[in-house]
Structures are given as structure tokens and as C-alpha cells.
Design an enzyme around this catalytic site. Structure first.
Site, PDB file in Angstrom:
ATOM      1  N   ASN A  20      -7.919   5.336   1.776  1.00  0.00           N
ATOM      2  CA  ASN A  20      -8.089   6.748   1.558  1.00  0.00           C
ATOM      3  C   ASN A  20      -8.866   7.260   0.302  1.00  0.00           C
ATOM      4  O   ASN A  20      -8.555   8.099  -0.294  1.00  0.00           O
ATOM      5  CB  ASN A  20      -6.606   7.222   1.515  1.00  0.00           C
ATOM      6  CG  ASN A  20      -6.128   7.718   2.741  1.00  0.00           C
ATOM      7  OD1 ASN A  20      -4.851   7.867   2.763  1.00  0.00           O
ATOM      8  ND2 ASN A  20      -6.831   7.861   3.864  1.00  0.00           N
ATOM      9  N   PRO A  29       0.709   7.431  -2.321  1.00  0.00           N
ATOM     10  CA  PRO A  29      -0.011   8.620  -2.052  1.00  0.00           C
ATOM     11  C   PRO A  29      -0.809   8.514  -0.686  1.00  0.00           C
ATOM     12  O   PRO A  29      -1.536   9.651  -0.468  1.00  0.00           O
ATOM     13  CB  PRO A  29      -0.906   8.541  -3.125  1.00  0.00           C
ATOM     14  CG  PRO A  29      -1.212   6.893  -3.542  1.00  0.00           C
ATOM     15  CD  PRO A  29       0.154   6.267  -2.956  1.00  0.00           C
ATOM     16  N   THR A  30      -0.960   7.398   0.065  1.00  0.00           N
ATOM     17  CA  THR A  30      -1.937   7.231   0.999  1.00  0.00           C
ATOM     18  C   THR A  30      -1.479   8.040   2.471  1.00  0.00           C
ATOM     19  O   THR A  30      -0.098   8.107   2.425  1.00  0.00           O
ATOM     20  CB  THR A  30      -2.514   5.967   1.557  1.00  0.00           C
ATOM     21  OG1 THR A  30      -1.225   5.063   1.835  1.00  0.00           O
ATOM     22  CG2 THR A  30      -2.719   5.040   0.441  1.00  0.00           C
ATOM     23  N   CYS A  31      -2.212   8.218   3.353  1.00  0.00           N
ATOM     24  CA  CYS A  31      -1.881   8.925   4.426  1.00  0.00           C
ATOM     25  C   CYS A  31      -1.387   7.884   5.591  1.00  0.00           C
ATOM     26  O   CYS A  31      -1.765   8.077   6.617  1.00  0.00           O
ATOM     27  CB  CYS A  31      -2.946   9.926   5.113  1.00  0.00           C
ATOM     28  SG  CYS A  31      -3.270  11.295   4.039  1.00  0.00           S
ATOM     29  N   ASP A  32      -1.096   6.961   5.188  1.00  0.00           N
ATOM     30  CA  ASP A  32      -0.248   5.865   6.161  1.00  0.00           C
ATOM     31  C   ASP A  32       1.183   5.966   6.043  1.00  0.00           C
ATOM     32  O   ASP A  32       1.719   5.995   4.977  1.00  0.00           O
ATOM     33  CB  ASP A  32      -0.854   4.526   5.711  1.00  0.00           C
ATOM     34  CG  ASP A  32      -0.385   3.528   6.772  1.00  0.00           C
ATOM     35  OD1 ASP A  32       0.658   3.588   7.352  1.00  0.00           O
ATOM     36  OD2 ASP A  32      -1.601   2.675   7.079  1.00  0.00           O
TER      37      ASP A  32
END
Ligand SMILES: *Cc1c(COP(=O)(O)O)cnc(C)c1O
Length: 380
Positions: free
Chosen positions: A370, A326-329
């Protein structure tokens, strides 16, 4: 997946508490794993590798069952002590320690330390006088799904000098250790390291230094998608190699299972956040979960560990998809090189069960990347 975990998750859902991924560990499975190790290797002491899962309930159970503990830091030593282990049942098994941490461990009563070079021996001689040290030798990690590289251990031909230095500085040169690589699926991989260990024993004996112990490390696998040999097969292969290389003088042995002790005791429940495609013509779905590399599934790095994933739609037609966290990485993708078959009927909001996640999940979870909280854990 045990009935107890199933009931726990059903109850958690019924009470509306199922917001966010969680790990559930069943202590009955840990107890069975401990007995399996104890009976497959009856003359070997078990030093559970605390880092695999340091939950207090797990450590307390193992302490009660008679296990010893392999700790890599002062905090892990304290966790083992808090769980009821006495200091003589704890080793400081990290070969890379600050001198002041060695001193703290010594003050807590720890007398067994790992080394892989003379500089580390000198630190121990200064602040933990009279302690026992074992020297870790390198192993190539062949056959392991999560190999341990060259970070720990020295070449076998350097070990006699390291242990001789320990002896000269007033420490007890106690033995040899190695680790054949984690999730080692080949029980015969201990043979080469045991052969090296026996030559080190002989070489030091010629110099009047008599080693007592071989630390066989971890590496015992847990079942993910592929079957793995039973612990019994490891016990037999290891015993054969001990006989072959040490003859009638089999040394004291210890093992340090981590993954094999707790891996299959845990299941993570996670949720599908989004199912999407990157183009209208794209055949491949992306399935985004509320758990990824930064909140528990770090061992999917390079897609090395492939977890079994169960869904409520199992049995329906499947198609390969890319699974991501789910993270923005952008590295937070679990399986892409080798896409994962999941049911086509899988929907946003569906729960999935990720099995074999009792080891190396909570400890690998970031504090709050995040804003996603660390992986919740329940031990039942
Ligand atoms: C991590 C570790 C272990 C546990 O390894 P598994 O493959 O999980 O059994 C054992 N010994 C040492 C020194 C370790 O660092």
C-alpha cells in the site's frame, strides 16, 4: 525502554524527523544479553540466529563479542562474514536449501550444515564434500508462544538413518539439533528433546558412528507483558537434563538464540492515525496505528505475541480497544479477539511505544504494501 532510546527518540522528535514508525535498538542491551547467555551456559557456544535482527551493527557487535552465527541463506552467511565472523563461526542451519546455495556456502568456507532427511544429505555430499552435518529432530513446541510446527525436523527414530547416510557419503555425522518453539516460557521443555538426542547418540555409537554435538536451538524468551524466567534458569534446567541423559559424556553444545538476544533491545515508536467507533452505540474504540502486520508487527498473527504498548497518557483511565494497522487489508488487525486496554485520553497524533520489538520486526516488514515503506531501523 532504556534512557539511550528515550533520548534518541526525543532528539528525533525535536528535529521533526519523527514521520513514520521506527525501531530503535540499543546495543548495550544486546551486549548484556550476550553476557547473560555466556554466563548461564558457560560451556556452550552461541550461534546468534541472524534472522531475528540482521542489522549490521548488531552482527558486528556480536562478532566482536565472540558469537557465532546461525544463517538460513547465502545472504545471511554473507551478512555474518561482512560483520567480521570467519566461516568456521557460521552454520547453514536451514534444513531446506537449494543445492546451488549449498555450493555457494561451501565456496564461502562454510562447513557446518543442518539436515532433516536423506535427500538433503545427498545434496551436501555432492557439493560440500567432507562437511559436518547435524540432523534436526522434531519437537512438539508445547509451552511456546510462537511454536514452530512440523516444518523442520524429522521423527527422532529416523535421525540415525539420516546421519548414517551422511557418514556413508563421506560427511561427518556431527550431531543433533532441535528447537523447542520460540518464546518458550518453560525451561524444562529441553528435557524431552535431550532424551531423544541421547538415544540417537547411543544408537549410532553401536554402529560405530560417534556424534559430538547437540544444538539446543533457540526458544529463549524475551519479556513482553508477562514475566519470563531468567536465562540462568534455562541454563540450569538444560544442564540438569544433559547430566541426566548423557551422564559423564556431555557432548559439545551450542545454542541459537534470536528473540532472547535482541527482543528486549528494541522499541518501536509509532503514531495513532485514527481513533473511531463503528456505531454510535458501540462501546469499543478502534485505534489505528501507522504500523501493523505488514510493516513490522507480523508476530501479532493470531494474537500470539502481545507487545507492551506505552503511551504518553499512561496512568489515565483505560478502556479496552481494538488495535489495527494502517493498510487496506482486513487482516491488518493486531488485537481484536482479546482487546487491548489503552487510555481513553489517547488522541489522534499521539505517539505510542511498542516494547520488546528488537526481534522479528524489520525482517518481517513488507517492501511497500500500500505504499507504506519498510520499517525504519536505528541502532544506537
Ligand atoms: C529462528 C531460529 C532460531 C531462533 O529462535 P528464537 O526462538 O528466536 O531464539 C534458532 N534456530 C533456528 C534453526 C531458527 O530457525
Amino acid at each position: 525502554m532504556t534512557d539511550r532510546i528515550h533520548e534518541f527518540l526525543r532528539d528525533r522528535r525535536a528535529r521533526g524527523l519523527d514521520d513514520g514508525p521506527c525501531l530503535v535498538v540499543d546495543l548495550d542491551v544486546v551486549r548484556d544479553n550476550y553476557s547473560a547467555f555466556a554466563s548461564a551456559l558457560p560451556d556452550t557456544r552461541v550461534f546468534y540466529a541472524v534472522k531475528a535482527n540482521p542489522a549490521a551493527e548488531v552482527l558486528e557487535l556480536l562478532a566482536k563479542l565472540g558469537s557465532c552465527f546461525d544463517a538460513a541463506s547465502v545472504v545471511e552467511i554473507q551478512q555474518a562474514l561482512d560483520a567480521g565472523a570467519t566461516p568456521d563461526r557460521i552454520s547453514y542451519g536451514n534444513t531446506i536449501k537449494k543445492e546451488r546455495d549449498i555450493a555457494r556456502a561451501f565456496a564461502l568456507g562454510i562447513r557446518l550444515f543442518a539436515v532433516d532427511c536423506e535427500a538433503e544429505v545427498e545434496k551436501i555430499a555432492r557439493v560440500a564434500p567432507g562437511s559436518r552435518v547435524f540432523c534436526r529432530i522434531l519437537c512438539d513446541g508445547e509451552g511456546a508462544e510462537w511454536p514452530l510446527s512440523r516444518k523442520f525436523g524429522c521423527a527422532p527414530d529416523m535421525a540415525p538413518r539420516v546421519l548414517e547416510t551422511a557418514h556413508r557419503l563421506g560427511l561427518t555425522a556431527y550431531g543433533i539439533s532441535f528447537h523447542v518453539g520460540s518464546q518458550q516460557r518453560n525451561p524444562r521443555m529441553w528435557d524431552g528433546a535431550l532424551k531423544s538426542a541421547s538415544s540417537i547418540f547411543r544408537e549410532l555409537a553401536e554402529r560405530g558412528i560417534f556424534l559430538s554435538m547437540v544444538n539446543l536451538g533457540g526458544g529463549f524468551p524475551t519479556k513482553y507483558l508477562k514475566n519470563v524466567p531468567a536465562v540462568k534458569a534455562y541454563g540450569q534446567a538444560i544442564f540438569r537434563s544433559l547430566r541426566k541423559h548423557f551422564g559423564n559424556r556431555i557432548p559439545e553444545t551450542i545454542i541459537e538464540p534470536g528473540r532472547g538476544m535482541v527482543g528486549n533491545a528494541g522499541v518501536i515508536e509509532a503514531e495513532v492515525v485514527l481513533v473511531s467507533k463503528k456505531a454510535d452505540t458501540d462501546a469499543m474504540r478502534w485505534v489505528f496505528l501507522d504500523i501493523g502486520k505488514f510493516n513490522g508487527l507480523a508476530e501479532t498473527m493470531d494474537e500470539m505475541i502481545r507487545y507492551p504498548i506505552r503511551t504518553e497518557f499512561d496512568g489515565d483511565e483505560t478502556a479496552p480497544c481494538i488495535i489495527a494497522g494502517p493498510t487496506c487489508d482486513s487482516v491488518d488487525v493486531l488485537y481484536e479477539k482479546e482487546p487491548y486496554a489503552l487510555p481513553i485520553s489517547l488522541e489522534i497524533g499521539s505517539k505510542v511505544l511498542i516494547e520488546g520489538t528488537g526481534a522479528y520486526t524489520t525482517t518481517y516488514s513488507a517492501v511497500g504494501f500500500n505504499g507504506f515503506p519498510p520499517l525504519k531501523s536505528f541502532v544506537i
